[in-house]
Design a protein around this motif. Structure first.
Motif, mmCIF file in Angstrom:
data_model
loop_
_atom_site.group_PDB
_atom_site.id
_atom_site.type_symbol
_atom_site.label_atom_id
_atom_site.label_comp_id
_atom_site.label_asym_id
_atom_site.label_seq_id
_atom_site.Cartn_x
_atom_site.Cartn_y
_atom_site.Cartn_z
ATOM 1 N N TRP A 505 0.840 -1.204 0.000
ATOM 2 C CA TRP A 505 0.000 0.000 0.000
ATOM 3 C C TRP A 505 0.878 1.258 0.000
ATOM 4 O O TRP A 505 0.607 2.214 -0.717
ATOM 5 N N LEU A 506 1.931 1.260 0.797
ATOM 6 C CA LEU A 506 2.822 2.413 0.816
ATOM 7 C C LEU A 506 3.562 2.565 -0.501
ATOM 8 O O LEU A 506 3.780 3.694 -0.973
ATOM 9 N N ASP A 507 3.947 1.463 -1.118
ATOM 10 C CA ASP A 507 4.585 1.537 -2.436
ATOM 11 C C ASP A 507 3.643 2.148 -3.467
ATOM 12 O O ASP A 507 4.078 2.867 -4.379
ATOM 13 N N HIS A 508 2.349 1.885 -3.313
ATOM 14 C CA HIS A 508 1.363 2.406 -4.264
ATOM 15 C C HIS A 508 1.081 3.894 -4.039
ATOM 16 O O HIS A 508 0.861 4.641 -4.998
ATOM 17 N N ASN A 509 1.097 4.312 -2.773
ATOM 18 C CA ASN A 509 0.679 5.669 -2.443
ATOM 19 C C ASN A 509 1.826 6.641 -2.199
ATOM 20 O O ASN A 509 1.599 7.839 -2.061
ATOM 21 N N GLY A 510 3.043 6.148 -2.095
ATOM 22 C CA GLY A 510 4.184 7.016 -1.854
ATOM 23 C C GLY A 510 5.381 6.599 -2.687
ATOM 24 O O GLY A 510 5.291 5.706 -3.532
ATOM 25 N N VAL A 511 6.472 7.227 -2.423
ATOM 26 C CA VAL A 511 7.726 6.917 -3.123
ATOM 27 C C VAL A 511 8.697 6.339 -2.103
ATOM 28 O O VAL A 511 9.056 7.003 -1.122
ATOM 29 N N ARG A 512 9.094 5.103 -2.341
ATOM 30 C CA ARG A 512 10.021 4.476 -1.404
ATOM 31 C C ARG A 512 11.408 5.091 -1.575
ATOM 32 O O ARG A 512 11.993 5.057 -2.647
#
Length: 545
Positions: A505-512
């Motif tokens: 989910w974080l990969d989808h909504n942010g930039v790692r």
């Protein structure tokens, strides 16, 4: 006329004998102290120690130490730890979470564990065990990986042994010789032990069973014994109230923490007394067999000292057998090997008596040497945390996460506007309350995560005060420029589906921006400032895809 014997010649062997025994005595204490000091801060503060430090922060509001809305731990160790830490901090000016601070904090349990070694000797001698048996019991205590483990943890186990042994010694002296000081000492120590750990109630019960078993001998002491026990109960009311209240909570826990208890777990506890949590099968099985044989021979060697046998078996055995029975009658089992740390000392005295009674000196030294040689791999397992892979062999012991390394990286690379999130309170509590006392949160998806945590231990007020109730990650992501996510689980060898979904989910909504692996954990960094036309995808919308 016969010449008179030279009194100085008679005294010389006696003095040499005393020097020899003193050398053995202090040598064993020094070896035990060194083994406990080695690697004192090799491993960082873990979850349970983080909980201790959280409770230490409640000391300025002491009424909270007795409120089950704030803590479920007995108050004595947080209080003593707070005073110890405040004294050292005031004298040295050291900063919290510095290497010196951590080392100094753990000197507290270390000192109590070292004090346990001569107290084992004192109890053995009070039970009329020979000096040689008392010294061997000391040596078994000094090198025991089980005791070294808890000498390096800021929890109430090293203190349990000191208060427990001293209480037993005072009780025996009060019953045998009387005098005001032993009676007062017993009462004070019974109360201290109760405020140190609620589990002491089992040892206290066993001590009274011992008195009743020997009532015919100590009939004249009935009144002072009854009065002293009543005074100790009154002095322990606060701890007793908390203990029974927490016991009622454990009855309502629907989520198991450990495997279902088996009778064989008692044998694993006995094995742990000698081998610690080592996974070296050949070693711990050999130590188990050797320990059983030594204890059985110790019973034979003490056959003319029924008082010693009764105290060792009752005080050592009742807590173990009672808990093996109790926790099999309940759906939730709270059986842990470390709770029987005082029982282990009764076992060492029995084993010491057995080894000391071996008929030939060469055989005696061979058995002691074999025991010490077999203990070396177990010590290696302790220092390098090479523990048995089965949870049943290490009930109550968890994998230690590198909370220190994670906190150091967060301190060095954090920025204003960052949110520090934890997937579990396993890392949240020690990092927030010891290593990095800034605002942090536990991340979740919905209110179901909050309910799951409360079900694991139904004390919502405590979770709220700890700040560990999970909060929705989409809400926190919308308010943060960057997110640090600490991913760690209670069983790192098992696949964590929740962690995988949250990372996706974080990969989808942010930039790692980063991914760093630490012992037992992974630390992620995300930039959560998406382009205006994109916006944050909320959890409910994303989960429907």
């Amino acid at each position: 006329m016969k010449p008179k014997p030279d009194s100085r010649a008679r005294e010389l062997p006696s003095r040499l004998e005393q020097v020899k025994w003193a050398a053995w005595f202090f040598g064993i204490v020094l070896v035990g102290a060194a083994l406990r000091l080695f690697g004192l801060t090799t491993y960082p503060i873990w979850y349970d120690e983080g909980a201790t430090f959280y409770i230490m922060q409640l000391v300025p509001q002491p009424w909270r130490l007795f409120s089950i809305e704030w803590t479920t731990d007995p108050p004595l160790i947080p209080l003593l730890g707070y005073l110890w830490y405040a004294l050292v901090e005031g004298l040295t000016g050291m900063e919290q979470a510095s290497p010196a601070s951590e080392w100094t904090l753990r000197l507290f349990p270390w000192a109590f564990s070292v004090a346990t070694i001569p107290l084992v000797y004192a109890l053995a001698r009070e039970l009329a065990c020979p000096k040689r048996a008392a010294l061997i019991a000391m040596a078994l205590t000094a090198v025991a990986p089980f005791h070294i483990y808890y000498a390096q943890e800021v929890r109430p186990y090293a203190t349990m042994t000191v208060f427990g042994l001293a209480a037993l010694i005072c009780a025996l002296r009060a019953l045998r010789r009387g005098g005001r000081l032993p009676w007062i000492g017993m009462v004070v120590l019974l109360v201290l032990a109760m405020y140190n750990h609620f589990f002491w109630i089992w040892y206290w019960f066993a001590l009274n069973v011992f008195f009743l078993a020997w009532f015919a001998v100590h009939r004249a002491k009935l009144v002072p014994w009854t009065v002293s026990q009543a005074v100790a109960v009154v002095g322990s009311l606060g701890a007793l109230y908390m203990g029974f209240a927490i016991d009622a909570v454990t009855r309502e826990i629907p989520t198991p923490w450990y495997p279902d208890l088996l009778w064989t777990d008692g044998l694993l506890t006995f094995k742990t007394f000698f081998a610690g949590y080592s996974g070296e099968r050949t070693v711990y099985l050999s130590l188990f067999v050797l320990g059983v044989a030594a204890c059985l021979y110790g019973l034979y060697a003490l056959r003319r000292r029924p008082t010693a046998i009764a105290l060792l078996l009752l005080v050592g055995g009742i807590p173990l057998l009672a808990n093996l029975t109790l926790w099999q009658l309940r759906d939730f089992s709270f059986y842990q090997h470390r709770l029987f740390i005082l029982t282990s000392l009764m076992v060492y005295i029995l084993a010491g008596a057995g080894m000391a009674a071996l008929p030939r000196r060469g055989v005696r030294w061979a058995v002691i040497g074999l025991f010490l040689v077999l203990t070396l791999p177990s010590l290696h397992s302790h220092y390098y945390r090479d523990f048995h892979p089965s949870p049943r062999h290490r009930l109550g012991v968890r994998h230690i996460v590198d909370n220190r390394g994670i906190a150091q990286h967060l301190r060095a690379h954090g920025q204003d506007g960052d949110a520090i999130l934890h997937l579990s309170h396993l890392t949240h509590i020690p990092i927030r309350h010891y290593y990095l006392p800034v605002e942090q949160h536990t991340a979740g998806w919905t209110d179901q995560e909050r309910e799951a945590l409360i079900n694991s231990f139904p004390m919502e007020a405590i979770w709220e005060n700890l700040g560990s109730l999970p909060e929705r990650i989409d809400v926190m992501a919308a308010a943060a420029d960057r997110i640090w996510l600490v991913v760690a689980g209670w069983n790192p060898e098992q696949r964590d589906i929740t962690a995988e979904i949250m990372v996706r989910w974080l990969d989808h909504n942010g930039v790692r921006l980063d991914r760093l692996a630490f012992e037992g954990a992974v630390l992620y960094l995300y930039d959560m400032r998406p382009p205006p036309e994109t916006g944050v995808v909320y959890v409910a919308d994303w989960m429907e895809r």
